[in-house]
Motif scaffolding. Structure first.
Motif: not given
Length: 291
Positions: A31-38
């Motif tokens: 999960p750390d390799n797929h982070c985002c602020i949408n």
């Protein structure tokens, strides 16, 4: 949502971006390799940003959460978002500025949505004030805000078929509804009334009432007094599997306006959707922090 009801903004921070096709294609093992602020803005000139970034872009402390050029930080009284994103097609442009969410009180409510506790809803501050200061004409406003979180250890489509959620401010505080259909066919429903002081109590929900489907024909329903029919006030996000909108309904004899979501996870599970989502959710794996 703005005080005038014509504009709104949503900001969702992810570690393990649950709606990212890139995270799904990776097997959801890191999960750390797929982070985002949408960041999504609704109303005239609205934009949608959701860039899937790698672990190099993620920095966290006790009071900050940063993904590449954007961050959220807690100053002890307010949640402050410093935004610097690029919106997805067809309206590609920079979305930059600051948003401040000030809770009127913080609750201690935490509810499991799945029987085994793999999905948890945490409504931190259902009653908040929001100030928006973006670098775009007309995007400086204040209004009613909301702050919550969802935590999970399995993919949503593994455990759920469909859910609706809504939070409706009213004269005595706000009432939130969750109505969930699990994969095994069991139902979960809850109605919680929140006071201005952060107090919370389970209350009896009025009838679950259908209203007009979204443009993508996602089924929509929420709670309403007998004889009342909810109606969309402002369209926000309309996707093949998901609808977010401002909805008017009637609760305990009072006409109220709140935010409503409907999520069809059987549609989301379709592999045909993932390439479509990739257009709206670009992947940017590399990130270099300024020296």
């Amino acid at each position: 949502m703005s005080s005038c009801g014509t504009k709104a903004i949503s900001i969702i921070s992810f570690i393990g971006s649950v709606f990212s096709p890139w995270y799904a294609w990776s097997g959801r093992k890191d999960p750390d390799n797929h982070c985002c602020i949408n960041v999504a803005t609704y109303g005239p000139g609205g934009r949608f940003t959701m860039t899937d970034r790698g672990r190099e872009a993620l920095r966290t402390t006790r009071d900050t959460f940063q993904v590449g050029p954007s961050q959220m930080r807690w100053d002890g009284e307010r949640l402050i978002f410093d935004i610097n994103e690029i919106s997805s097609p067809p309206l590609v442009s920079r979305v930059r500025g600051q948003v401040t969410v000030t809770p009127r009180a913080v609750t201690d409510v935490e509810l499991p949505l799945a029987a085994d506790g793999t999905h948890v809803w945490r409504p931190f501050a259902p009653l908040s004030d929001i100030t928006v200061e973006l670098e775009a004409s007309g995007w400086q406003w204040s209004g009613q805000g909301y702050f919550d979180a969802n935590f999970g250890t399995r993919a949503l489509e593994q455990d759920f078929n469909y859910w609706t959620w809504g939070c409706f401010p009213h004269s005595d505080g706000a009432t939130a509804f969750y109505d969930v259909t699990r994969r095994d066919g069991s139902q979960y429903e809850t109605a919680i009334a929140f006071g201005e002081d952060g107090s919370a109590e389970h209350v009896e929900a009025p009838p679950l009432t259908r209203f007009k489907n979204s443009l993508w024909q996602v089924r929509r329903e929420t709670r309403a007094d007998p004889g009342a029919t909810p109606k969309q006030h402002l369209s926000m996000l309309d996707a093949p599997f998901y609808s977010r909108s401002a909805v008017r309904t009637r609760l305990n004899g009072e006409d109220v306006l709140g935010v409503h979501e409907a999520l069809d996870l059987r549609r989301f599970a379709s592999p045909l959707l993932k390439p479509m989502l990739a257009v709206r959710v670009p992947r940017r794996a590399g990130w270099r922090w300024p020296d």
